[in-house]
Design a protein around this motif. Structure first.
Motif, PDB file in Angstrom:
ATOM      1  N   ARG A  49     -14.091 -38.632 -52.588  1.00 39.43           N
ATOM      2  CA  ARG A  49     -13.125 -38.817 -53.667  1.00 39.43           C
ATOM      3  C   ARG A  49     -12.516 -40.209 -53.540  1.00 39.43           C
ATOM      4  O   ARG A  49     -12.665 -40.875 -52.518  1.00 39.43           O
ATOM      5  N   HIS A  50     -11.791 -40.629 -54.563  1.00 37.28           N
ATOM      6  CA  HIS A  50     -11.218 -41.972 -54.591  1.00 37.28           C
ATOM      7  C   HIS A  50      -9.760 -41.844 -55.001  1.00 37.28           C
ATOM      8  O   HIS A  50      -9.465 -41.390 -56.102  1.00 37.28           O
ATOM      9  N   ARG A  51      -8.848 -42.233 -54.110  1.00 35.96           N
ATOM     10  CA  ARG A  51      -7.417 -42.095 -54.370  1.00 35.96           C
ATOM     11  C   ARG A  51      -6.699 -43.417 -54.082  1.00 35.96           C
ATOM     12  O   ARG A  51      -7.067 -44.147 -53.173  1.00 35.96           O
ATOM     13  N   HIS A  52      -5.648 -43.697 -54.860  1.00 39.84           N
ATOM     14  CA  HIS A  52      -4.802 -44.861 -54.627  1.00 39.84           C
ATOM     15  C   HIS A  52      -3.356 -44.409 -54.492  1.00 39.84           C
ATOM     16  O   HIS A  52      -2.922 -43.464 -55.155  1.00 39.84           O
ATOM     17  N   PHE A  53      -2.621 -45.073 -53.599  1.00 39.12           N
ATOM     18  CA  PHE A  53      -1.226 -44.744 -53.318  1.00 39.12           C
ATOM     19  C   PHE A  53      -1.084 -43.305 -52.839  1.00 39.12           C
ATOM     20  O   PHE A  53      -0.061 -42.656 -53.066  1.00 39.12           O
ATOM     21  N   SER A  72     -28.588 -41.932 -41.081  1.00 41.43           N
ATOM     22  CA  SER A  72     -29.872 -42.560 -41.417  1.00 41.43           C
ATOM     23  C   SER A  72     -30.537 -41.965 -42.646  1.00 41.43           C
ATOM     24  O   SER A  72     -31.470 -42.564 -43.184  1.00 41.43           O
ATOM     25  N   ARG A  73     -30.052 -40.811 -43.134  1.00 35.81           N
ATOM     26  CA  ARG A  73     -30.778 -40.137 -44.202  1.00 35.81           C
ATOM     27  C   ARG A  73     -29.903 -39.696 -45.367  1.00 35.81           C
ATOM     28  O   ARG A  73     -30.290 -39.826 -46.528  1.00 35.81           O
ATOM     29  N   ILE A  74     -28.733 -39.182 -45.099  1.00 32.39           N
ATOM     30  CA  ILE A  74     -27.920 -38.542 -46.131  1.00 32.39           C
ATOM     31  C   ILE A  74     -27.487 -39.554 -47.198  1.00 32.39           C
ATOM     32  O   ILE A  74     -27.126 -40.691 -46.897  1.00 32.39           O
ATOM     33  N   ALA A  75     -27.553 -39.144 -48.469  1.00 29.64           N
ATOM     34  CA  ALA A  75     -27.095 -39.992 -49.567  1.00 29.64           C
ATOM     35  C   ALA A  75     -25.569 -39.995 -49.594  1.00 29.64           C
ATOM     36  O   ALA A  75     -24.922 -39.016 -49.212  1.00 29.64           O
ATOM     37  N   MET A  76     -24.990 -41.119 -50.053  1.00 31.76           N
ATOM     38  CA  MET A  76     -23.539 -41.281 -50.070  1.00 31.76           C
ATOM     39  C   MET A  76     -23.090 -41.681 -51.463  1.00 31.76           C
ATOM     40  O   MET A  76     -23.641 -42.611 -52.050  1.00 31.76           O
ATOM     41  N   GLY A  77     -22.083 -40.966 -51.997  1.00 32.10           N
ATOM     42  CA  GLY A  77     -21.626 -41.276 -53.336  1.00 32.10           C
ATOM     43  C   GLY A  77     -20.125 -41.205 -53.472  1.00 32.10           C
ATOM     44  O   GLY A  77     -19.405 -40.880 -52.525  1.00 32.10           O
ATOM     45  N   THR A  78     -19.635 -41.515 -54.668  1.00 29.69           N
ATOM     46  CA  THR A  78     -18.219 -41.379 -54.986  1.00 29.69           C
ATOM     47  C   THR A  78     -18.088 -40.472 -56.194  1.00 29.69           C
ATOM     48  O   THR A  78     -18.880 -40.540 -57.122  1.00 29.69           O
ATOM     49  N   ALA A  79     -17.065 -39.624 -56.164  1.00 30.12           N
ATOM     50  CA  ALA A  79     -16.871 -38.677 -57.262  1.00 30.12           C
ATOM     51  C   ALA A  79     -15.366 -38.522 -57.511  1.00 30.12           C
ATOM     52  O   ALA A  79     -14.756 -37.611 -56.989  1.00 30.12           O
ATOM     53  N   VAL A  80     -14.839 -39.405 -58.321  1.00 25.35           N
ATOM     54  CA  VAL A  80     -15.480 -40.607 -58.840  1.00 25.35           C
ATOM     55  C   VAL A  80     -14.563 -41.793 -58.565  1.00 25.35           C
ATOM     56  O   VAL A  80     -13.385 -41.606 -58.254  1.00 25.35           O
ATOM     57  N   THR A  81     -15.134 -42.999 -58.724  1.00 27.73           N
ATOM     58  CA  THR A  81     -14.333 -44.218 -58.651  1.00 27.73           C
ATOM     59  C   THR A  81     -13.793 -44.534 -60.047  1.00 27.73           C
ATOM     60  O   THR A  81     -14.576 -44.779 -60.966  1.00 27.73           O
ATOM     61  N   ARG A 105     -29.293 -45.676 -50.127  1.00 26.28           N
ATOM     62  CA  ARG A 105     -28.787 -44.300 -50.134  1.00 26.28           C
ATOM     63  C   ARG A 105     -27.532 -44.105 -50.959  1.00 26.28           C
ATOM     64  O   ARG A 105     -26.979 -43.009 -50.987  1.00 26.28           O
ATOM     65  N   LEU A 106     -27.054 -45.144 -51.670  1.00 24.91           N
ATOM     66  CA  LEU A 106     -25.824 -44.996 -52.441  1.00 24.91           C
ATOM     67  C   LEU A 106     -26.071 -44.330 -53.790  1.00 24.91           C
ATOM     68  O   LEU A 106     -27.071 -44.605 -54.450  1.00 24.91           O
ATOM     69  N   GLU A 107     -25.125 -43.452 -54.178  1.00 27.66           N
ATOM     70  CA  GLU A 107     -25.157 -42.798 -55.484  1.00 27.66           C
ATOM     71  C   GLU A 107     -23.731 -42.772 -56.039  1.00 27.66           C
ATOM     72  O   GLU A 107     -23.114 -41.714 -56.174  1.00 27.66           O
ATOM     73  N   PRO A 108     -23.187 -43.939 -56.389  1.00 27.97           N
ATOM     74  CA  PRO A 108     -21.781 -44.003 -56.794  1.00 27.97           C
ATOM     75  C   PRO A 108     -21.533 -43.430 -58.179  1.00 27.97           C
ATOM     76  O   PRO A 108     -22.360 -43.551 -59.084  1.00 27.97           O
ATOM     77  N   GLY A 109     -20.383 -42.789 -58.332  1.00 22.56           N
ATOM     78  CA  GLY A 109     -19.985 -42.236 -59.618  1.00 22.56           C
ATOM     79  C   GLY A 109     -18.722 -42.907 -60.116  1.00 22.56           C
ATOM     80  O   GLY A 109     -17.864 -43.326 -59.322  1.00 22.56           O
ATOM     81  N   PHE A 110     -18.577 -42.998 -61.454  1.00 29.02           N
ATOM     82  CA  PHE A 110     -17.453 -43.725 -62.043  1.00 29.02           C
ATOM     83  C   PHE A 110     -16.822 -42.944 -63.185  1.00 29.02           C
ATOM     84  O   PHE A 110     -17.404 -42.024 -63.748  1.00 29.02           O
ATOM     85  N   SER A 111     -15.624 -43.384 -63.538  1.00 28.67           N
ATOM     86  CA  SER A 111     -14.944 -42.934 -64.747  1.00 28.67           C
ATOM     87  C   SER A 111     -14.177 -44.127 -65.297  1.00 28.67           C
ATOM     88  O   SER A 111     -14.024 -45.143 -64.611  1.00 28.67           O
ATOM     89  N   VAL A 112     -13.696 -44.020 -66.536  1.00 28.17           N
ATOM     90  CA  VAL A 112     -12.933 -45.112 -67.130  1.00 28.17           C
ATOM     91  C   VAL A 112     -11.596 -44.599 -67.650  1.00 28.17           C
ATOM     92  O   VAL A 112     -11.298 -43.411 -67.557  1.00 28.17           O
ATOM     93  N   TYR A 181     -21.827 -40.657 -63.776  1.00 28.16           N
ATOM     94  CA  TYR A 181     -20.608 -40.760 -64.566  1.00 28.16           C
ATOM     95  C   TYR A 181     -19.896 -39.415 -64.559  1.00 28.16           C
ATOM     96  O   TYR A 181     -20.525 -38.371 -64.786  1.00 28.16           O
ATOM     97  N   GLY A 182     -18.601 -39.458 -64.287  1.00 27.59           N
ATOM     98  CA  GLY A 182     -17.803 -38.241 -64.270  1.00 27.59           C
ATOM     99  C   GLY A 182     -17.223 -37.969 -65.643  1.00 27.59           C
ATOM    100  O   GLY A 182     -16.143 -38.454 -65.979  1.00 27.59           O
ATOM    101  N   ALA A 183     -17.947 -37.226 -66.453  1.00 24.60           N
ATOM    102  CA  ALA A 183     -17.540 -36.969 -67.839  1.00 24.60           C
ATOM    103  C   ALA A 183     -16.757 -35.666 -67.930  1.00 24.60           C
ATOM    104  O   ALA A 183     -17.106 -34.677 -67.291  1.00 24.60           O
ATOM    105  N   GLY A 184     -15.701 -35.680 -68.757  1.00 27.00           N
ATOM    106  CA  GLY A 184     -14.944 -34.461 -68.989  1.00 27.00           C
ATOM    107  C   GLY A 184     -14.998 -34.019 -70.435  1.00 27.00           C
ATOM    108  O   GLY A 184     -15.044 -32.828 -70.725  1.00 27.00           O
ATOM    109  N   SER A 185     -15.020 -34.978 -71.356  1.00 28.59           N
ATOM    110  CA  SER A 185     -15.024 -34.671 -72.776  1.00 28.59           C
ATOM    111  C   SER A 185     -16.437 -34.736 -73.344  1.00 28.59           C
ATOM    112  O   SER A 185     -17.357 -35.265 -72.721  1.00 28.59           O
TER     113      SER A 185
END
Length: 348
Positions: A49-53, A72-81, A105-112, A181-185
């Motif tokens: 997860r991605h948190r600020h403050f 050495s093997r596991i994929a790493m991602g963010t849910a979400v930046t 191995r990166l699988e980053p996720g984003f939102s806006v 992409y972390g979509a909600g709508s």
């Protein structure tokens, strides 16, 4: 589509990575150890997860850089930046760097959208440009162009003894195909599909007109199923598009009586928010019920979930208030009990 006859293909987990604000080191080390355990147990991915403050991970790229040297093997991602906090060009450089260090191995996720508590943080985040920052989908589109190696600088060539590139360096081929992409709508879901992104659908969703069931109740799984169908119908890969479901899942097979009591209290406290969307005015965000029980009980509930039957991979979220030993128990049961009950096989 996982069913009792069709196995789940990929099993991952999501952690908030909490720490003590007065002594952050032990909590961060615990996060790294939990991710290392995930690899040892055969999980396919670990997401941050991605948190600020807050006393949670504010710099997942830094954590993934450390993990790239401890796994050495596991994929790493963010849910979400939330990309409103980031400069897309600098983000593209950092992501490519860590992707290369990790062997792809990166699988980053984003939102806006505007950062949370925007009015309170904008002066610190963008003191001179807050009112001019583009916080729309175009911010993600910019990042994608940079990650995919398109020219973004008007200069390329030699200046003195130094060589300059028009694209962002380093460039990591393939990273652009692993962006989520972390979509909600419905609107964000369709947009993500049209960009060829992967879909992260979580335990929070935004219900819209037409989502209320005929009996006047909200059915989270049905809403999420329609979201997944909408995504696949607009994605270039159709039914082959990658979709990951994220729910809070707590298997209790090897839990102590004290742990089970803690888990039950946690779920009971969160359950009321699943009955109706949170927050006026109008429909807010609807939460999925947490899934608690033995692995066989959890598997039965998941097979009955309309949205789960539409995905091939999951990223189960770890509760964010538990202790390290709780995460060890939950992950161990997920990998050795729940995963096999869903037909999943651990990676070598």
């Amino acid at each position: 589509m996982p069913t009792p006859d069709v196995p789940l293909e990929k099993l991952g987990f999501l952690t908030l990575g909490t720490f003590d604000g007065d002594d952050p080191g032990p909590g961060m080390e615990s996060t790294l150890q939990v991710a290392e355990l995930g690899e040892q147990l055969g999980f396919d991915s670990v997401y941050l997860r991605h948190r600020h403050f807050q006393t949670g991970i504010s710099s997942p790229i830094a954590i993934m850089a450390a993990l790239s040297q401890r796994t050495s093997r596991i994929a790493m991602g963010t849910a979400v930046t939330p990309l409103g906090w980031e400069n897309p060009l600098r983000m593209a450089e950092d992501l490519a760097t860590v992707d290369i260090l990790s062997g792809g191995r990166l699988e980053p996720g984003f939102s806006v959208g505007p950062p949370i508590h925007w009015d309170d943080v904008k002066a610190a985040l963008y003191p001179d440009t807050a009112d001019r920052e583009d916080l729309t989908y175009e911010r993600v589109a910019r990042l994608l162009r940079m990650i995919r190696g398109e020219a973004v600088s008007t200069f390329a060539g030699t200046a003195g003894f130094e060589e300059f590139s028009a694209r962002v360096e380093p460039h990591s081929p393939g990273l652009g195909d692993r962006i989520w992409y972390g979509a909600g709508s419905k609107r964000s879901t369709q947009w993500a599909a049209e960009q060829g992104l992967n879909l992260l659908t979580s335990n929070i969703i935004k219900p819209e007109d037409g989502d209320l069931e005929q009996d006047g109740k909200w059915d989270f799984a049905a809403i999420q199923q329609r979201q997944i169908a909408l995504f696949k119908s607009h994605h270039p890969d159709g039914d082959g598009a990658r979709v990951s479901q994220g729910l809070v899942v707590i298997p209790t097979d090897s839990a102590t009586p004290e742990q089970r009591a803690k888990y039950e209290a946690y779920v009971a406290k969160r359950t009321p928010r699943t009955s109706a969307p949170m927050g006026p005015p109008g429909p807010g965000l609807l939460a999925a019920p947490d899934v608690l029980g033995t692995s066989d009980e959890v598997a039965e509930k998941l097979y009955a979930d309309a949205a789960f039957r539409e995905v091939r991979e999951v990223v189960f979220a770890l509760p964010f208030t538990f202790e390290h030993e709780d995460y060890v128990q939950i992950l161990t049961d997920m990998a050795t009990k729940l995963g096999p009950a869903l037909g999943w096989k651990p990676s070598a």
